[in-house]
Design an enzyme around this catalytic site. Structure first.
Site, mmCIF file in Angstrom:
data_model
loop_
_atom_site.group_PDB
_atom_site.id
_atom_site.type_symbol
_atom_site.label_atom_id
_atom_site.label_comp_id
_atom_site.label_asym_id
_atom_site.label_seq_id
_atom_site.Cartn_x
_atom_site.Cartn_y
_atom_site.Cartn_z
ATOM 1 N N PHE A 142 40.874 13.811 -4.306
ATOM 2 C CA PHE A 142 39.494 14.038 -4.749
ATOM 3 C C PHE A 142 38.668 14.457 -3.549
ATOM 4 O O PHE A 142 38.488 13.686 -2.602
ATOM 5 C CB PHE A 142 38.857 12.808 -5.406
ATOM 6 C CG PHE A 142 37.471 13.140 -5.909
ATOM 7 C CD1 PHE A 142 37.285 13.743 -7.144
ATOM 8 C CD2 PHE A 142 36.351 12.920 -5.115
ATOM 9 C CE1 PHE A 142 36.016 14.102 -7.583
ATOM 10 C CE2 PHE A 142 35.081 13.280 -5.551
ATOM 11 C CZ PHE A 142 34.911 13.866 -6.785
ATOM 12 N N ASP A 227 39.366 13.698 5.191
ATOM 13 C CA ASP A 227 38.172 13.504 4.368
ATOM 14 C C ASP A 227 37.860 12.009 4.358
ATOM 15 O O ASP A 227 38.459 11.239 3.607
ATOM 16 C CB ASP A 227 38.433 14.029 2.950
ATOM 17 C CG ASP A 227 37.216 13.870 2.045
ATOM 18 O OD1 ASP A 227 36.291 13.114 2.417
ATOM 19 O OD2 ASP A 227 37.193 14.480 0.965
ATOM 20 N N LYS A 256 28.330 10.419 1.943
ATOM 21 C CA LYS A 256 28.037 9.142 1.296
ATOM 22 C C LYS A 256 27.229 8.181 2.183
ATOM 23 O O LYS A 256 26.025 8.343 2.296
ATOM 24 C CB LYS A 256 29.327 8.524 0.768
ATOM 25 C CG LYS A 256 29.947 9.394 -0.337
ATOM 26 C CD LYS A 256 30.861 8.665 -1.291
ATOM 27 C CE LYS A 256 31.088 9.479 -2.547
ATOM 28 N NZ LYS A 256 32.403 10.080 -2.659
HETATM 29 C C1 LIG Z 1 32.599 11.499 -3.054
HETATM 30 C C2 LIG Z 1 33.633 12.232 -2.330
HETATM 31 C C3 LIG Z 1 33.509 13.610 -2.059
HETATM 32 C C4 LIG Z 1 32.377 14.459 -2.607
HETATM 33 O O1 LIG Z 1 31.120 14.037 -2.211
HETATM 34 P P1 LIG Z 1 29.833 14.557 -3.030
HETATM 35 O O2 LIG Z 1 28.664 14.067 -2.200
HETATM 36 O O3 LIG Z 1 29.885 13.894 -4.372
HETATM 37 O O4 LIG Z 1 29.902 16.022 -3.119
HETATM 38 C C5 LIG Z 1 34.487 14.210 -1.311
HETATM 39 N N1 LIG Z 1 35.542 13.520 -0.848
HETATM 40 C C6 LIG Z 1 35.704 12.204 -1.095
HETATM 41 C C7 LIG Z 1 36.896 11.492 -0.550
HETATM 42 C C8 LIG Z 1 34.765 11.514 -1.865
HETATM 43 O O5 LIG Z 1 34.953 10.229 -2.133
#
Ligand SMILES: *Cc1c(COP(=O)(O)O)cnc(C)c1O
Length: 404
Positions: A142, A227, A256
């Site tokens: 994700f 990520d 986040k």
């Molecule tokens: C939430 C998330 C994203 C995307 O972030 P957004 O601010 O919702 O675009 C990307 N990678 C990971 C691992 C996430 O948990």
């Protein structure tokens, strides 16, 4: 439910795109680990807005920084300098040991920016023929919701009827270093991966996986892009989840919790090579790096470190995990987690995780199901031992119920 609660939910349903299916609670206030609904009921937040509110709801110091900056200057665009961006760069680089920083807004934008940057690096530094760059990603990843990103998702819900998608991605299983080795070609520019797959259900890779990944990337001149949008900034009990593995990424993505939930702030962090290929005019964002975002992020990072939230995440996470393991319930298939990134996976016969989340709501806990059978537990990093025990009591009674 009172009339007003029904009205909020019905009005959302009537006018809003139905791209979410929220739990039936309407929140109107938050403080620390707690949130309150419109009727004054209090809940322990065990989702933390998917880890964006790690510092706790409405942290007073982040709030003060935001209000103070909002009175002075909010947005200049990057056409001009502002007096917050340099300080943000300096502080985030010092904290993470990075050389270069690219500020963006959402997590997905940070991912997209990293993809653009590693491709450019591939063509201009590694010498990959133009248009041939390949990026390796993992099944069940994700990384966000933009077209570029959902194109390399393996979740049918995420992809179906959104194509056509961009080429240039190869998908391998998560946690399988041999698969990575087999997928690397001379045109591979990067391996994009989550240290722990959060949305997939808090999937922790086998021990030693990332050591091998690091070695393979180094040996083949492939950029390792971690990520850490969800795992980073203390969530797993370390500043970055890569520290558990004893490795360093070439490119790290944060989002986040970088704003403590006040504002969308994300960043790409890298060594000099990757972000160094971006020249004026080649990439940008109207809001990326704005002074309000920078002031908020600076405060969010400061309280995370100064208030010992990262150590607390390690301590309370261990307590929480032990407590979950002690729950004797035949609904539970497995509990797992690192720091305060925890999950309870239910037996297929136990019924949908959503039912348990609704039962938890009635007991004063807000948690979110993921992938039908998994309850994710990720409270703010400011949670205390007493609050962990309070949550465990309620989880234990809920998980010993049978909703099948
Ligand atoms: C939430 C998330 C994203 C995307 O972030 P957004 O601010 O919702 O675009 C990307 N990678 C990971 C691992 C996430 O948990």
């Amino acid at each position: 439910m009172s009339a007003s609660v029904i009205d909020f939910i019905a009005t959302e349903a009537r006018f809003g795109a139905r791209n979410y299916e929220p739990i039936g609670v309407v929140l109107s206030r938050g403080e620390g680990v707690w949130v309150w609904d419109t009727e004054g009921n209090r809940y322990l937040d065990c989702l933390s807005a998917y880890s964006a509110v790690s510092q706790g709801h409405c942290h007073p110091k982040i709030l003060a920084a935001m209000v103070e900056q909002a009175h002075r200057l909010t947005l200049t665009s990057r056409a001009f300098h502002n007096d917050q961006l340099a300080l943000f760069y300096e502080e985030i680089a010092a904290l993470t040991g990075s050389h270069k920083v690219l500020p963006m807004n959402s997590g997905a934008e940070a991912v997209e920016s990293a993809i653009k940057s590693v491709r450019k690096w591939g063509y201009e530094v590694k010498g990959v023929p133009d248009g041939q760059a390949e990026i390796i990603v993992c099944a069940n990843n994700f990384h966000g919701r933009t077209l570029g990103i959902v194109g390399f998702s393996t979740d049918p819900e995420t992809r179906t009827h959104f194509g056509p998608f961009a080429p240039g991605f190869r998908i391998i299983p998560f946690g399988d270093a041999a698969a990575l080795e087999g997928a690397i070609t001379p045109n591979t520019v990067a391996f994009l991966v989550e240290p722990i797959q959060g949305e997939a259900g808090v999937v922790i890779p086998p021990a030693g996986y990332f050591t091998e990944v690091r070695e393979l990337c180094t040996a083949n001149n492939v950029m390792l892009v971690l990520d850490e949008i969800q795992t980073g900034l203390g969530r797993t009990g370390k500043l970055l989840a890569e520290e558990h593995e004893g490795i360093e990424a070439d490119v790290t993505l944060l989002g986040k919790a970088l704003s403590g939930g006040f504002y969308p702030v994300s960043a790409v962090l890298s060594n000099n090579d990757v972000l160094g290929t971006l020249r004026p005019g080649q990439h940008g964002s109207t809001f990326g790096g704005n002074p309000l975002a920078c002031a908020v992020a600076r405060a969010a990072i400061r309280v995370l470190v100064e208030e010992g939230m990262i150590d607390n995440a390690a301590r309370q996470g261990a307590r929480f995990l032990e407590g979950l393991k002690d729950i004797r319930a035949n609904t539970i298939r497995e509990v797992r987690g690192r720091g305060l990134m925890l999950a309870v996976e239910l037996h297929p016969e136990a019924g949908r995780a959503r039912r348990y989340c609704e039962a938890l709501q009635a007991k004063g806990i807000l948690a979110k199901d993921t992938h039908e059978q998994t309850i994710r537990i990720a409270p703010p990093l400011v949670i205390t031992s007493d609050q962990v025990d309070w949550a465990l009591e309620r989880l234990a009674t809920t998980l010993t119920q049978d909703f099948s």
